[in-house]
Design a protein around this motif. Sequence first.
Motif, mmCIF file in Angstrom:
data_model
loop_
_atom_site.group_PDB
_atom_site.id
_atom_site.type_symbol
_atom_site.label_atom_id
_atom_site.label_comp_id
_atom_site.label_asym_id
_atom_site.label_seq_id
_atom_site.Cartn_x
_atom_site.Cartn_y
_atom_site.Cartn_z
ATOM 1 N N SER A 136 5.963 -4.676 -3.054
ATOM 2 C CA SER A 136 4.527 -4.840 -2.831
ATOM 3 C C SER A 136 4.050 -3.879 -1.751
ATOM 4 O O SER A 136 4.824 -3.360 -0.955
ATOM 5 C CB SER A 136 4.230 -6.270 -2.389
ATOM 6 O OG SER A 136 4.745 -6.475 -1.083
ATOM 7 N N VAL A 137 2.735 -3.712 -1.726
ATOM 8 C CA VAL A 137 2.124 -2.830 -0.746
ATOM 9 C C VAL A 137 2.385 -3.336 0.675
ATOM 10 O O VAL A 137 2.680 -2.559 1.592
ATOM 11 C CB VAL A 137 0.612 -2.721 -1.025
ATOM 12 C CG1 VAL A 137 -0.103 -2.011 0.079
ATOM 13 C CG2 VAL A 137 0.393 -1.998 -2.341
ATOM 14 N N VAL A 140 5.964 -2.529 1.842
ATOM 15 C CA VAL A 140 6.167 -1.108 2.149
ATOM 16 C C VAL A 140 5.497 -0.740 3.465
ATOM 17 O O VAL A 140 6.019 0.037 4.256
ATOM 18 C CB VAL A 140 5.655 -0.228 0.986
ATOM 19 C CG1 VAL A 140 5.715 1.232 1.342
ATOM 20 C CG2 VAL A 140 6.475 -0.495 -0.258
ATOM 21 N N ARG A 141 4.333 -1.328 3.719
ATOM 22 C CA ARG A 141 3.657 -1.061 4.996
ATOM 23 C C ARG A 141 4.535 -1.493 6.156
ATOM 24 O O ARG A 141 4.719 -0.772 7.129
ATOM 25 C CB ARG A 141 2.344 -1.827 5.055
ATOM 26 C CG ARG A 141 1.227 -1.179 4.307
ATOM 27 C CD ARG A 141 -0.002 -2.057 4.342
ATOM 28 N NE ARG A 141 -1.063 -1.490 3.549
ATOM 29 C CZ ARG A 141 -2.035 -2.211 3.012
ATOM 30 N NH1 ARG A 141 -2.063 -3.521 3.175
ATOM 31 N NH2 ARG A 141 -2.984 -1.621 2.311
ATOM 32 N N LYS A 142 5.096 -2.702 6.008
ATOM 33 C CA LYS A 142 5.928 -3.242 7.097
ATOM 34 C C LYS A 142 7.134 -2.343 7.312
ATOM 35 O O LYS A 142 7.494 -2.010 8.433
ATOM 36 C CB LYS A 142 6.390 -4.656 6.710
ATOM 37 C CG LYS A 142 6.404 -5.600 7.878
ATOM 38 C CD LYS A 142 6.518 -7.052 7.461
ATOM 39 C CE LYS A 142 7.761 -7.320 6.678
ATOM 40 N NZ LYS A 142 8.107 -8.739 6.609
ATOM 41 N N PHE A 144 7.613 0.825 6.691
ATOM 42 C CA PHE A 144 7.331 2.118 7.281
ATOM 43 C C PHE A 144 6.578 1.989 8.599
ATOM 44 O O PHE A 144 6.256 2.998 9.218
ATOM 45 C CB PHE A 144 6.501 2.979 6.311
ATOM 46 C CG PHE A 144 7.305 3.603 5.222
ATOM 47 C CD1 PHE A 144 7.761 2.845 4.154
ATOM 48 C CD2 PHE A 144 7.619 4.949 5.239
ATOM 49 C CE1 PHE A 144 8.506 3.414 3.134
ATOM 50 C CE2 PHE A 144 8.359 5.526 4.218
ATOM 51 C CZ PHE A 144 8.806 4.752 3.174
ATOM 52 N N GLY A 145 6.292 0.763 8.981
ATOM 53 C CA GLY A 145 5.554 0.571 10.223
ATOM 54 C C GLY A 145 4.144 1.118 10.118
ATOM 55 O O GLY A 145 3.603 1.660 11.078
ATOM 56 N N ILE A 146 3.559 0.996 8.921
ATOM 57 C CA ILE A 146 2.217 1.550 8.722
ATOM 58 C C ILE A 146 1.199 0.425 8.764
ATOM 59 O O ILE A 146 1.356 -0.601 8.123
ATOM 60 C CB ILE A 146 2.123 2.249 7.345
ATOM 61 C CG1 ILE A 146 3.044 3.459 7.326
ATOM 62 C CG2 ILE A 146 0.702 2.681 7.047
ATOM 63 C CD1 ILE A 146 3.080 4.161 5.996
ATOM 64 N N ASP A 149 -5.197 1.180 6.919
ATOM 65 C CA ASP A 149 -6.465 1.662 7.459
ATOM 66 C C ASP A 149 -7.628 1.351 6.517
ATOM 67 O O ASP A 149 -8.673 1.966 6.580
ATOM 68 C CB ASP A 149 -6.396 3.160 7.762
ATOM 69 C CG ASP A 149 -5.738 3.942 6.633
ATOM 70 O OD1 ASP A 149 -5.589 5.163 6.785
ATOM 71 O OD2 ASP A 149 -5.378 3.332 5.608
ATOM 72 N N TYR A 150 -7.398 0.380 5.621
ATOM 73 C CA TYR A 150 -8.498 -0.115 4.795
ATOM 74 C C TYR A 150 -9.100 -1.328 5.472
ATOM 75 O O TYR A 150 -8.387 -2.141 6.034
ATOM 76 C CB TYR A 150 -7.985 -0.538 3.410
ATOM 77 C CG TYR A 150 -7.561 0.604 2.533
ATOM 78 C CD1 TYR A 150 -6.209 0.921 2.373
ATOM 79 C CD2 TYR A 150 -8.488 1.376 1.850
ATOM 80 C CE1 TYR A 150 -5.813 1.967 1.560
ATOM 81 C CE2 TYR A 150 -8.098 2.421 1.037
ATOM 82 C CZ TYR A 150 -6.759 2.715 0.900
ATOM 83 O OH TYR A 150 -6.371 3.744 0.091
ATOM 84 N N GLU A 154 -12.594 -3.397 1.746
ATOM 85 C CA GLU A 154 -12.103 -2.305 0.899
ATOM 86 C C GLU A 154 -10.836 -2.743 0.175
ATOM 87 O O GLU A 154 -10.664 -2.498 -1.012
ATOM 88 C CB GLU A 154 -11.774 -1.070 1.758
ATOM 89 C CG GLU A 154 -13.000 -0.309 2.231
ATOM 90 C CD GLU A 154 -12.636 0.808 3.197
ATOM 91 O OE1 GLU A 154 -11.638 0.661 3.931
ATOM 92 O OE2 GLU A 154 -13.356 1.818 3.204
ATOM 93 N N LEU A 158 -10.231 -3.015 -3.885
ATOM 94 C CA LEU A 158 -9.173 -2.280 -4.580
ATOM 95 C C LEU A 158 -8.324 -3.211 -5.419
ATOM 96 O O LEU A 158 -8.002 -2.925 -6.570
ATOM 97 C CB LEU A 158 -8.256 -1.587 -3.564
ATOM 98 C CG LEU A 158 -8.787 -0.325 -2.914
ATOM 99 C CD1 LEU A 158 -7.810 0.135 -1.855
ATOM 100 C CD2 LEU A 158 -8.991 0.761 -3.954
#
Lengths: 176, 429
Positions: A136-137, A140-142, A144-146, A149-150, A154, A158
């Motif tokens: 899941s999105v 993957v964010r977790k 990569f530590g990202i 920014d939505y 937003e 999406l």
Amino acid sequence: MSTEEDTVQEKKTISLKTSDDEVFELEENVAMEFGTVKAFFGDDGVPRDMMMPIPNVHSKELTRIIDFCTKHLDLKPKAELDEAGKKELRKFYKEYMKEDTTERIMELILAADYLNVNDFLDLLNQTVADRISNKSVEYVRKLFGIESDYTPEEEEALREQYAWAFEGVDEDPAED
Amino acid sequence: MMVTRSKSSGLLKIVEERLLKRKIEEEEKRAQLSYIPKDCISNILARLPADSLQRLRFVCKPWYNIVKNPKFIDAHLQRSESVLVFLTPVGKKNLHLISRKVKMGEKERLYPDPMTSTLQETRNTVPVESKLLDPNSLPIFGHPALNSPTNCVQFIRFENGECDIGEYSLCCLSDNIKATCNGLILLDNKLKKGGVIVLNPVTKKRIALPLGTLPLRRYEESYGFAMSDVTGEFKIVHLFLDELGNAHCEILGPYKKTWRGVNFPSFGLFRNGFGLTPVSLIGALHWIPHFERSNYIVSMEVEKEKFHQTPLPLGGGFHDRIIEIGGSIGFVTQEETCIDIWILKGLFGEGWSKQHTITLDTITRMVPLCSLRIKGNIIFRREKGSSIYSYDFEQQQMTKIGKVNPSVSYLPHVNSLVTWMQATADIFD
């Protein structure tokens, strides 16, 4: 970690100094797998007995990269020879990163990218890709530590518009 | 008592400080990791299957920008393995049940509703024709197309010596795929009388285009879909026979939505018919006119819109095919137990060379379907029984890998993110 300093055979070695001030002596053919090292010493120019500093790489990562390159250098010519060799190389690629956490792989990516070790980088990138392709999105964010920014609005828009894209993901695995 | 309290609060403070320190360390580590160079991120993303990219591009805006970059899309396309795309009637799907009921009375959403299967999670299936419909021009009741069964777009993927079926969560009214190219497919537009739809089944981006000139008899025409190697633009090529039996050619390019006639040599090249869907390679389209005993192929350079005739190395039999092999035109012909593979050097007229011969154990008709652009294997369908086989050139082995529906047509395809043209208002997501 120092490799053989044979008195019987004069093996050409190259010295690298890591960020934590450890000095590694590698066989020249292994060291030349590192694009950065190869470029540093060049065809002429810098003499091979000079120590090369690699301030962006920790000894922990370098140890692993040396391990990969040594094993890889051994298996590659065998793979060109026959089918059994090819199988062994395939198996090596399959198994080599099995035990590592994705976080560890990313640390290795940073090091391998800095040192320009293309074969290892290919394997690392492929391993990460395989591990995230069905995730899941949020996961993957977790990983990569990202931070997203939505804005929440937003994000919601999406997910509604592309609902079909967000389906069919694996459940987020437990903490690595 | 006072002493104990301050001691315990002191201990608490130490624990809190330690937790905070660890949190900061972890955050720093994460921050460091997110400095993974953009090239590496791009490299990782290019290895993902196209459908994963459709989701993971939303991780953050920089990732979205990487994925939509035409250079990335091209790099991703080059790494993507061939698949076979096909349509299957909705009723025959055993994974999902899609209701055929149409929501009457809803002006905008005149398409079948996906219904939750008790076994599977809800699937958001996108009907291709939605959004292409002009709600004002259509009577709500009695539209003939809406009563016909819909079909699902699916694909066969080949991995690790096996094959399985992949989903696009797409359904459409069209009952055949006219042509494919680099990830785009061409469908009939059953809603508009006449009309074609260009669709990327992965991104679901679609656009409706007008139909070419209708030939006198329904099947005396051929649609080809190709990409120019010079401009990277897609073109749809339409060949058709007029009432005198003369062949004509018209082309639809991405920027003008009308067909324009193209000079077509009148040597009676297609006097017996157009044969199967032409093979599109970068830069050209190739037809074997009429199946039986054809001894030449007709090729068209996409950019210059020029036609060439190239003799085949030997007469083509009914099941012989031309397929793309490693970026060149390959001619696969079978005689008894021998399958010969010829490659055409250069795109036009430099001559064929026999690349390889496959020897089968028994005389069994094998129809070539496509070649896997990355792995190199050729996928065959056995005429009797419709099993599919994969031929590995290195091991020189023909292995059975599955079975297909003999009445369905499978076209070579690749799951990619390409788009018909740069985004315009006419392309719907």
